[in-house]
Design an enzyme around this catalytic site. Structure first.
Site, PDB file in Angstrom:
ATOM      1  N   PHE A 269      74.847  56.711  63.482  1.00 44.24           N
ATOM      2  CA  PHE A 269      73.534  57.351  63.544  1.00 44.24           C
ATOM      3  C   PHE A 269      73.422  58.552  62.610  1.00 44.24           C
ATOM      4  O   PHE A 269      72.625  59.450  62.836  1.00 44.24           O
ATOM      5  CB  PHE A 269      73.197  57.755  64.980  1.00 44.24           C
ATOM      6  CG  PHE A 269      73.395  56.651  65.963  1.00 44.24           C
ATOM      7  CD1 PHE A 269      72.590  55.523  65.920  1.00 44.24           C
ATOM      8  CD2 PHE A 269      74.391  56.705  66.917  1.00 44.24           C
ATOM      9  CE1 PHE A 269      72.769  54.486  66.820  1.00 44.24           C
ATOM     10  CE2 PHE A 269      74.585  55.662  67.815  1.00 44.24           C
ATOM     11  CZ  PHE A 269      73.769  54.552  67.769  1.00 44.24           C
ATOM     12  N   ARG A 652      59.301  41.098  58.279  1.00 46.69           N
ATOM     13  CA  ARG A 652      59.913  39.917  58.880  1.00 46.69           C
ATOM     14  C   ARG A 652      61.161  40.298  59.660  1.00 46.69           C
ATOM     15  O   ARG A 652      61.963  41.131  59.215  1.00 46.69           O
ATOM     16  CB  ARG A 652      60.283  38.929  57.772  1.00 46.69           C
ATOM     17  CG  ARG A 652      60.691  37.556  58.267  1.00 46.69           C
ATOM     18  CD  ARG A 652      61.046  36.658  57.098  1.00 46.69           C
ATOM     19  NE  ARG A 652      61.168  35.263  57.510  1.00 46.69           N
ATOM     20  CZ  ARG A 652      61.565  34.290  56.696  1.00 46.69           C
ATOM     21  NH1 ARG A 652      61.864  34.557  55.433  1.00 46.69           N
ATOM     22  NH2 ARG A 652      61.654  33.043  57.134  1.00 46.69           N
ATOM     23  N   LYS A 657      67.064  38.566  68.428  1.00 48.16           N
ATOM     24  CA  LYS A 657      67.920  39.137  69.471  1.00 48.16           C
ATOM     25  C   LYS A 657      68.529  40.468  69.027  1.00 48.16           C
ATOM     26  O   LYS A 657      68.464  41.471  69.749  1.00 48.16           O
ATOM     27  CB  LYS A 657      69.020  38.151  69.852  1.00 48.16           C
ATOM     28  CG  LYS A 657      69.937  38.648  70.963  1.00 48.16           C
ATOM     29  CD  LYS A 657      70.978  37.609  71.345  1.00 48.16           C
ATOM     30  CE  LYS A 657      70.342  36.437  72.058  1.00 48.16           C
ATOM     31  NZ  LYS A 657      71.365  35.502  72.610  1.00 48.16           N
ATOM     32  N   THR A 658      69.142  40.493  67.848  1.00 52.62           N
ATOM     33  CA  THR A 658      69.755  41.745  67.386  1.00 52.62           C
ATOM     34  C   THR A 658      68.689  42.795  67.086  1.00 52.62           C
ATOM     35  O   THR A 658      68.919  43.991  67.261  1.00 52.62           O
ATOM     36  CB  THR A 658      70.634  41.505  66.154  1.00 52.62           C
ATOM     37  OG1 THR A 658      69.857  40.901  65.114  1.00 52.62           O
ATOM     38  CG2 THR A 658      71.809  40.601  66.488  1.00 52.62           C
ATOM     39  N   GLN A 662      68.355  46.582  68.635  1.00 52.06           N
ATOM     40  CA  GLN A 662      68.188  47.795  67.833  1.00 52.06           C
ATOM     41  C   GLN A 662      67.010  48.625  68.309  1.00 52.06           C
ATOM     42  O   GLN A 662      67.092  49.843  68.443  1.00 52.06           O
ATOM     43  CB  GLN A 662      67.993  47.421  66.361  1.00 52.06           C
ATOM     44  CG  GLN A 662      69.266  47.025  65.652  1.00 52.06           C
ATOM     45  CD  GLN A 662      70.164  48.222  65.403  1.00 52.06           C
ATOM     46  OE1 GLN A 662      69.909  49.041  64.529  1.00 52.06           O
ATOM     47  NE2 GLN A 662      71.216  48.341  66.183  1.00 52.06           N
ATOM     48  N   GLU A 728      66.164  52.628  62.632  1.00 50.35           N
ATOM     49  CA  GLU A 728      65.863  54.009  62.992  1.00 50.35           C
ATOM     50  C   GLU A 728      64.495  54.185  63.637  1.00 50.35           C
ATOM     51  O   GLU A 728      64.259  55.158  64.353  1.00 50.35           O
ATOM     52  CB  GLU A 728      65.970  54.902  61.750  1.00 50.35           C
ATOM     53  CG  GLU A 728      67.263  54.665  60.990  1.00 50.35           C
ATOM     54  CD  GLU A 728      67.781  55.870  60.243  1.00 50.35           C
ATOM     55  OE1 GLU A 728      67.662  56.987  60.752  1.00 50.35           O
ATOM     56  OE2 GLU A 728      68.313  55.688  59.147  1.00 50.35           O
TER      57      GLU A 728
END
Length: 761
Positions: A269, A652, A657-658, A662, A728
């Site tokens: 981060f 896009r 899922k990922t 996030q 982010e």
């Protein structure tokens, strides 16, 4: 131990777990909710992080930290520590070799440097912040090293220090620039327009210091070649090439002889740029002539690794009777140090989100004697968006207008400050979809109650810019038609390997289980940092370039009898594990057939992504709408979140899922920012008072309600594969939406984070 030993086994080479994953026919991997490619090694404990390597003859280092924040060391007694059995050496400014100044990380994406601070490491007796390392013990075991540290006696001559951010506001100065952009932007006469506006708000918003709480504390393992010219360092890094080049600069060595290995990173981060611990570990290895491990404790991470700066922001907005902005002002101050220059870019959202007849945005900085501040998830945008989005909510009540409708009336047709066209912007669609799913209705403050609990809803805009940085990739096609994509990218938990396998497999026309992805090693082709939500787009562009180069070379290999003999790249398509004519789908060859026909065992190509010209032509950003519902206990001020929904417009989505993971992770960080997180700082001594996860309060499971995620999934026509960053943006807008919901529930406006019980009673 030979420096040239084969370490490729340490590189993260990820292939999907085939168990329960039937072969997917043909194209279509992009966008699918595919399980993480690195899930199996991680849950089985096979994925090694930086502190988990076990090298022969390894020694262990421990640090002595300054207990003052400004002054000079007057005596440093290391005799008792040196005499302790098992101590290899004690290093301080008395015996450390001269090191070059640490080059600072370049926010433009250069791989030349990764330093979070240019503060000299053990180069003299001067003290510049509490927690500064003043000595290091290298010993046979960790226990011996830590015991030896307790035997070292240090005395200081203290000097007056600058530690009070509020006192420094009056002396704040404008920085030369803010991440390459002007520190001040003016359009028209904003103050005059504000004074003439029939509706206006004008308030101060404050955010505290924050510290990173990555689950993996910083650790390094380093060893040198016998001639002292080459270095291998295992790191938790989010910029491996920057690490390599920075370490080479500090030690005045050839960077081509340095190697940084970082296959898995347990969270970053922004914190896992290069800090003094990496330099100290390499220094310890050099002086002891053996591999050394230096693993920081959680407290040491707080004291030596930078976090988010405090901020003091003024936001003023004027509007006409229709709610259209006549004036937008956001000015304020953050803190930095003399050893870094990072004025956190809190004015960036206001530069691109809303149209206004006049505009004044300006930033200043105060220099303090503390550990250097640094990037923390959505730096600038998270704290600046908090203040801006709270002010817009306040104005909506002044106007008696729904806050979503107020934002709709101030949607710009072109970028407000750049005056360029947006590449793709469907923010209001995200609001509409989110409002419908959330059942959004504007309600008056304190109008909803459930017994002792006051109920409220809030909304705010999420925003983060699009970045794409230079990147390179290597593609190896094997004799059996399988492929390996290699680039020195970083996997910090966001699913880099997974989406790049999906992308490469679809572009090559291969099953996913025939594509492997190698990353996490500076010996692999150059990749940008994992930051600024740039890595996916940057790697997609590089991998695309490598695949297209390989396909051209494959076509050149074909013999005169091949159906592809005179075909050009635009005349073929990749599918069924090879190349086939677009107009005659049955005519083509597999990669294995082409290589066999050419007498080749493999084909290896490298390519660089084209320059990011799209950023010169268009205004490119990710957007979203954050919706919050919460309860506040009237008698105690206790806040309980009951529902969150994030609706995003991010181009896009490569893996549903990922991506959802996030977004949820960012939203949870936003919960912490709003309600719990604050680095408590003793201004008398310049010392962090809560350097642990027991006292630095992060959200836990019971603090987090169900989080629903929606995405527009509209490709950006100007970015690689239509993607924009998602890593982010999730944190942005959350704190404002929570603050706005608290006001809606209680009628009390809290303009200083975090929103704790005492501010509501």
């Amino acid at each position: 131990m030979s420096f040239m030993m084969n370490l490729m086994s340490t590189v993260a080479r990820v292939m999907p777990d085939r168990d329960g994953d039937p072969l997917l026919e043909g194209p279509g991997y992009i966008g699918q909710p595919v399980d993480r490619a690195d899930a199996s090694p991680k849950v089985r404990g096979l994925a090694k992080f930086s502190a988990e390597y076990d090298l022969d003859n390894m020694a262990y280092a421990a640090l002595v930290h300054s207990t003052i924040c400004r002054g000079t060391i007057t005596s440093l007694d290391v005799g008792e520590a040196e005499a302790l059995r098992g101590v290899v050496c004690v290093v301080s400014h008395h015996n450390a070799p001269k090191l070059a100044k640490t080059p600072l990380f370049d926010s433009n994406g250069s791989i030349a440097a990764a330093g979070g601070s240019e503060h000299p490491v053990l180069q003299g007796p001067e003290i510049h912040y509490d927690g500064q390392p003043v000595a290091m013990v290298v010993a046979e075991t960790q226990d011996i090293a830590e015991h030896a540290v307790s035997l070292i006696r240090v005395t200081y001559a203290e000097k007056a220090a600058r530690t009070d951010f509020e006192e420094g506001l009056a002396e704040a100065q404008a920085p030369p620039d803010v991440l390459g952009e002007d520190s001040e932007v003016k359009i028209g006469e904003a103050e005059t327009s504000l004074a003439r506006s029939p509706f206006r708000v004008d308030n101060i918003y404050q955010t505290p210091r924050h510290n990173h709480g990555a689950i993996e504390p910083h650790a390094s393992i380093a060893f040198w070649s016998e001639d002292g010219e080459s270095l291998v360092s295992f790191e938790g890094a989010q910029m491996v090439h920057g690490f390599k080049n920075t370490l080479a600069t500090v030690f005045a060595k050839d960077p081509d002889k340095f190697r940084v290995i970082s296959p898995f990173v347990g969270g970053a981060f922004g914190s896992k740029a290069l800090w003094c611990n990496s330099i100290l570990c390499a220094l310890a290895a050099k002086l002891s002539r053996r591999p050394v491990k230096l693993a920081l404790s959680r407290e040491q991470v707080f004291r030596t690794v930078g976090g988010r700066t405090p901020s003091h922001q003024r936001v003023a907005i004027g509007a006409d009777e229709e709610g259209r902005f006549t004036s937008l002002i956001q000015t304020g101050t953050t803190a930095t140090t003399e050893f870094n220059e990072f004025p956190e870019q809190f004015t960036f959202p206001a530069r691109h989100l809303y149209r206004s007849d006049s505009l004044w945005l300006a930033q200043k900085v105060v220099h303090l004697d503390t550990v250097a501040n640094t990037f923390m998830r959505a730096p600038g945008e998270s704290i600046g968006g908090y203040a801006l989005e709270c002010a817009i909510d306040e104005l909506s009540y002044e106007l008696g207008l729904d806050p979503i409708e107020l934002r709709r009336r101030n949607e710009p047709e072109v970028d407000p400050t750049k005056e360029t066209e947006f590449s793709q912007r469907d923010l209001m669609l995200a609001y509409d979809r989110g409002a419908e799913a959330f059942d959004w209705q504007r309600r008056e403050p304190r109008s909803q109650r459930d017994g002792k609990w006051l109920l409220g809803q809030g909304v705010a805009t999420a925003y983060y810019p699009y970045y794409r940085m230079p990147a390179q990739a290597r593609l190896r096609l094997n004799a059996d038609g399988s492929a390996v994509v290699s680039t020195s990218a970083h996997e910090m938990g966001m699913g880099t390997a997974t989406v790049q396998i999906q992308h490469a497999a679809q572009r090559l026309g291969l099953p996913r289980d025939m594509v492997a992805f190698e990353y996490g090693d500076s010996d692999l082709p150059e990749s940008p940092m994992a930051g600024g939500s740039n890595q996916t787009a940057s790697l997609v562009a590089a991998v695309t370039a490598a695949i297209e180069k390989a396909q051209r070379e494959l076509l050149d290999m074909t013999g005169p009898d091949s159906p592809l003999a005179i075909a050009r790249l635009e005349e073929v398509e990749a599918r069924a594990q090879g190349l086939f004519l677009r107009d005659e789908p049955d005519r083509g060859e597999t990669y294995a057939q082409i290589l066999r026909g050419a007498g080749q065992k493999e084909l290896v190509v490298e390519a660089a992504a084209p320059p990011p010209l799209e950023l010169m032509k268009h205004s490119m950003h990710s957007y979203g709408a954050q919706f919050v519902e919460l309860r506040v206990k009237e008698t105690t001020g206790e806040i309980r979140l009951t529902r969150l929904l994030g609706s995003f417009d991010v181009g896009r989505v490569l893996n549903a899922k990922t991506a959802a993971s996030q977004f949820r992770g960012g939203i949870i960080m936003g919960i912490g920012m709003a309600l719990t997180e604050e680095t408590l700082f003793d201004k008398r001594y310049g010392r962090i008072m809560n350097p642990s996860l027991a006292e630095y309060h992060l959200p836990v499971n019971l603090d987090v309600p169900p989080i629903e995620i929606l995405v527009n999934d509209i490709p950006d026509p100007y970015s690689p594969l239509g993607v924009r960053g998602i890593g982010e943006i999730g944190i942005t807008g959350v704190a404002a939406a929570i603050a706005n919901a608290v006001y809606n529930a209680t009628g009390k406006r809290v303009r200083e984070l975090p929103i704790t019980l005492d501010k509501l009673i």
